[in-house]
Design a protein around this motif. Structure first.
Motif, PDB file in Angstrom:
ATOM      1  N   UNK A 232       1.837  27.549  -5.892  1.00 40.93           N
ATOM      2  CA  UNK A 232       1.924  28.781  -6.667  1.00 40.93           C
ATOM      3  C   UNK A 232       1.578  28.542  -8.127  1.00 40.93           C
ATOM      4  N   UNK A 233       1.827  27.395  -8.657  1.00 38.28           N
ATOM      5  CA  UNK A 233       1.552  27.137 -10.067  1.00 38.28           C
ATOM      6  C   UNK A 233       0.134  26.635 -10.306  1.00 38.28           C
ATOM      7  N   UNK A 234      -0.602  26.269  -9.273  1.00 48.39           N
ATOM      8  CA  UNK A 234      -1.949  25.755  -9.461  1.00 48.39           C
ATOM      9  C   UNK A 234      -2.987  26.866  -9.600  1.00 48.39           C
ATOM     10  N   UNK A 235      -2.691  28.091  -9.254  1.00 49.87           N
ATOM     11  CA  UNK A 235      -3.645  29.196  -9.360  1.00 49.87           C
ATOM     12  C   UNK A 235      -4.100  29.375 -10.792  1.00 49.87           C
ATOM     13  N   UNK A 236      -3.216  29.394 -11.720  1.00 47.60           N
ATOM     14  CA  UNK A 236      -3.520  29.366 -13.131  1.00 47.60           C
ATOM     15  C   UNK A 236      -3.976  30.666 -13.750  1.00 47.60           C
ATOM     16  N   UNK A 237      -4.565  31.629 -13.042  1.00 48.27           N
ATOM     17  CA  UNK A 237      -5.100  32.823 -13.676  1.00 48.27           C
ATOM     18  C   UNK A 237      -4.686  34.081 -12.958  1.00 48.27           C
ATOM     19  N   UNK A 238      -4.852  35.150 -13.659  1.00 44.54           N
ATOM     20  CA  UNK A 238      -4.546  36.446 -13.083  1.00 44.54           C
ATOM     21  C   UNK A 238      -5.726  36.896 -12.222  1.00 44.54           C
ATOM     22  N   UNK A 239      -5.455  37.517 -11.095  1.00 37.57           N
ATOM     23  CA  UNK A 239      -6.567  38.002 -10.274  1.00 37.57           C
ATOM     24  C   UNK A 239      -7.360  39.116 -10.978  1.00 37.57           C
ATOM     25  N   UNK A 240      -6.741  39.796 -11.932  1.00 39.26           N
ATOM     26  CA  UNK A 240      -7.440  40.865 -12.661  1.00 39.26           C
ATOM     27  C   UNK A 240      -8.531  40.297 -13.565  1.00 39.26           C
ATOM     28  N   UNK A 241      -8.286  39.171 -14.163  1.00 30.00           N
ATOM     29  CA  UNK A 241      -9.285  38.549 -15.030  1.00 30.00           C
ATOM     30  C   UNK A 241     -10.503  38.140 -14.199  1.00 30.00           C
ATOM     31  N   UNK A 242     -10.255  37.569 -13.042  1.00 24.45           N
ATOM     32  CA  UNK A 242     -11.338  37.172 -12.160  1.00 24.45           C
ATOM     33  C   UNK A 242     -12.122  38.389 -11.665  1.00 24.45           C
ATOM     34  N   UNK A 243     -11.439  39.467 -11.351  1.00 28.42           N
ATOM     35  CA  UNK A 243     -12.094  40.690 -10.901  1.00 28.42           C
ATOM     36  C   UNK A 243     -12.970  41.274 -12.006  1.00 28.42           C
ATOM     37  N   UNK A 244     -12.461  41.327 -13.209  1.00 28.27           N
ATOM     38  CA  UNK A 244     -13.237  41.842 -14.342  1.00 28.27           C
ATOM     39  C   UNK A 244     -14.446  40.958 -14.599  1.00 28.27           C
ATOM     40  N   UNK A 245     -14.292  39.657 -14.488  1.00 23.11           N
ATOM     41  CA  UNK A 245     -15.405  38.736 -14.673  1.00 23.11           C
ATOM     42  C   UNK A 245     -16.511  39.015 -13.657  1.00 23.11           C
ATOM     43  N   UNK A 246     -16.146  39.179 -12.382  1.00 21.91           N
ATOM     44  CA  UNK A 246     -17.132  39.464 -11.344  1.00 21.91           C
ATOM     45  C   UNK A 246     -17.828  40.809 -11.571  1.00 21.91           C
ATOM     46  N   UNK A 247     -17.080  41.818 -11.989  1.00 23.65           N
ATOM     47  CA  UNK A 247     -17.677  43.130 -12.249  1.00 23.65           C
ATOM     48  C   UNK A 247     -18.695  43.027 -13.381  1.00 23.65           C
ATOM     49  N   UNK A 248     -18.379  42.305 -14.440  1.00 25.58           N
ATOM     50  CA  UNK A 248     -19.298  42.140 -15.568  1.00 25.58           C
ATOM     51  C   UNK A 248     -20.539  41.360 -15.140  1.00 25.58           C
ATOM     52  N   UNK A 249     -20.343  40.289 -14.390  1.00 25.88           N
ATOM     53  CA  UNK A 249     -21.478  39.481 -13.934  1.00 25.88           C
ATOM     54  C   UNK A 249     -22.385  40.296 -13.019  1.00 25.88           C
ATOM     55  N   UNK A 250     -21.841  40.993 -12.046  1.00 23.64           N
ATOM     56  CA  UNK A 250     -22.664  41.789 -11.135  1.00 23.64           C
ATOM     57  C   UNK A 250     -23.303  42.982 -11.847  1.00 23.64           C
ATOM     58  N   UNK A 251     -22.608  43.567 -12.802  1.00 24.07           N
ATOM     59  CA  UNK A 251     -23.193  44.654 -13.594  1.00 24.07           C
ATOM     60  C   UNK A 251     -24.387  44.168 -14.396  1.00 24.07           C
ATOM     61  N   UNK A 252     -24.253  43.006 -15.034  1.00 24.38           N
ATOM     62  CA  UNK A 252     -25.372  42.432 -15.772  1.00 24.38           C
ATOM     63  C   UNK A 252     -26.528  42.068 -14.869  1.00 24.38           C
ATOM     64  N   UNK A 253     -26.222  41.540 -13.713  1.00 23.85           N
ATOM     65  CA  UNK A 253     -27.247  41.180 -12.745  1.00 23.85           C
ATOM     66  C   UNK A 253     -28.009  42.421 -12.278  1.00 23.85           C
ATOM     67  N   UNK A 254     -27.299  43.488 -11.986  1.00 19.23           N
ATOM     68  CA  UNK A 254     -27.948  44.733 -11.562  1.00 19.23           C
ATOM     69  C   UNK A 254     -28.810  45.307 -12.677  1.00 19.23           C
ATOM     70  N   UNK A 255     -28.374  45.180 -13.924  1.00 19.01           N
ATOM     71  CA  UNK A 255     -29.171  45.677 -15.043  1.00 19.01           C
ATOM     72  C   UNK A 255     -30.503  44.942 -15.120  1.00 19.01           C
ATOM     73  N   UNK A 256     -30.470  43.626 -15.035  1.00 17.59           N
ATOM     74  CA  UNK A 256     -31.700  42.848 -15.181  1.00 17.59           C
ATOM     75  C   UNK A 256     -32.590  42.896 -13.940  1.00 17.59           C
TER      76      UNK A 256
END
Length: 100
Positions: free
Chosen positions: A4-28
């Motif tokens: 439980x302590x090795x996860x290290x991050x919030x799942x929301x941060x990872x979700x936002x990161x993926x949305x930004x990456x895929x949004x940028x990819x779709x733009x280009x």
């Protein structure tokens, strides 16, 4: 307890990161090339002059004999009576008339 302590991050941060990456990819990949093509076609249609050879979106070859703001009159083939008015947006490609 160790897992439980090795996860290290919030799942929301990872979700936002993926949305930004895929949004940028779709733009280009999708949006940016489409806007470039629209600008190229607008420049092509604004540079059309009387006497230019054109190819229509339906595949007909003709010569422009009259131009208005939104329409052109195109003469098809060697028959001088075959003149068809059409929208400028129906022009797919333009070959400039040679200057003699």
């Amino acid at each position: 307890m160790l897992l439980a302590t090795q996860g290290g991050g919030s799942p929301w941060v990872l979700l936002i990161f993926y949305v930004v990456v895929f949004g940028g990819l779709m733009y280009f990949i999708a949006i940016r090339p489409q806007k470039k093509e629209q600008k190229r076609m607008a420049a092509l249609l604004s540079s059309v002059e009387i006497g230019d050879s054109v190819i229509t979106t339906s595949g007909f070859y003709g010569v422009i004999i009259d131009i208005t703001d939104e329409d052109v009159i195109v003469e098809f083939g060697s028959n001088k009576n075959c003149r068809i008015p059409m929208k400028k947006s129906a022009i797919a490609d333009v070959e400039k008339a040679e200057v003699e």
